[in-house]
Design an enzyme around this catalytic site. Structure first.
Site, mmCIF file in Angstrom:
data_model
loop_
_atom_site.group_PDB
_atom_site.id
_atom_site.type_symbol
_atom_site.label_atom_id
_atom_site.label_comp_id
_atom_site.label_asym_id
_atom_site.label_seq_id
_atom_site.Cartn_x
_atom_site.Cartn_y
_atom_site.Cartn_z
ATOM 1 C CB SER A 94 124.437 15.837 -10.726
ATOM 2 O OG SER A 94 123.176 15.441 -11.194
ATOM 3 C CG HIS A 228 121.582 19.856 -13.530
ATOM 4 N ND1 HIS A 228 120.978 19.630 -12.314
ATOM 5 C CD2 HIS A 228 122.379 18.779 -13.752
ATOM 6 C CE1 HIS A 228 121.376 18.465 -11.824
ATOM 7 N NE2 HIS A 228 122.236 17.932 -12.670
#
Length: 252
Positions: A94, A228
């Site tokens: 990320s 995610h």
């Protein structure tokens, strides 16, 4: 498990043997070096794992954050040079993927150094980044976004006793991510692998495939089951893939 803290920026999990390669792991927004603790010896006795320690959390909890991702990349670039006596590879998740990209460019431009591989997880490439849904000036919005994305940080923020302790770092990192505007992608000097969960609420294979636009030295896309934070539940599969790639990188 030997843990060395030669640098406030880098936690080093010393390898039993002389490292054949070092892997620097860069956490997500709000994340800490301990997120990669279980990776310490996942790659063999001659692969040394390093984990980036951002300001505002764990042993740096009283330190103020930096004003931009670029400023953080500047600091980490200089810190990682002390570990460049062995080949380096980077894994960023990320926000950490953006940092890995920026550090790689700085190493090449400023020090004529090139990592053997760039492993990027769950983050758009620089020419495809978009603003966050969360407003960094609204703590409730940030908390809601963390819960939406899931992962261990969501569990921590659900605990009232821990929320006040960790939320400032999460907000600070969200602000860094939100301020990192889209820009032309610069060609990277090493092979790139992009990883994504097949149920990530914001990213899909097409977006991650766009990392190939800045990877003239080679690109691969790996999709694993999960959201995610697929890398929590799919740690064994992910680390096995990375282990193979690190072995190939050092042979090359």
């Amino acid at each position: 498990m030997a843990v060395a803290t030669d640098s406030v920026w880098i936690r080093r999990y010393a390898s039993p043997l002389k490292p054949r390669i070092r892997l620097l792991c860069l956490p997500h927004a709000g994340g800490a070096a301990s997120f990669f603790h279980s990776w310490a010896h996942a790659f063999g006795n001659d692969v040394e794992v390093l984990a980036a320690c951002y300001p505002g959390r764990q042993h740096r909890i009283n330190e103020p954050g930096l004003p931009s991702i670029e400023a953080m990349a500047d600091e980490l670039t200089e810190e990682i040079l002390a570990y460049a006596d062995a080949p380096l590879a980077f894994f960023g998740h990320s926000m950490g993927a953006t940092l890995a990209y920026e550090i790689t460019l700085r190493l090449q431009r400023r020090h004529a150094a090139v990592p053997t591989a760039l492993l990027l997880s769950s983050r758009e490439p620089p020419h495809r980044v978009t603003p966050l849904d969360a407003d960094p000036d609204d703590p409730a919005s940030v908390v809601a976004e963390v819960h939406r994305l899931g992962g261990t940080d969501s569990e921590i923020l659900a605990d009232p006793d821990l929320r006040d302790l960790v939320l400032p770092a999460v907000i600070a990192d969200f602000r860094l991510v939100n301020d990192y505007a889209a820009r032309p992608g610069m060609p990277l000097p090493c092979p790139v692998v992009a990883y994504v969960g097949d149920a990530d609420p914001d990213l899909d294979g097409d977006v991650m495939q766009a990392w190939g636009d800045v990877a003239p030295e080679g690109f691969d896309l790996v999709t694993l089951p999960g959201d995610h934070f697929y890398l929590v539940d799919r740690e064994a599969e992910l680390t096995a893939d990375i282990r193979t790639r690190l072995r190939s990188a050092t042979r090359a």
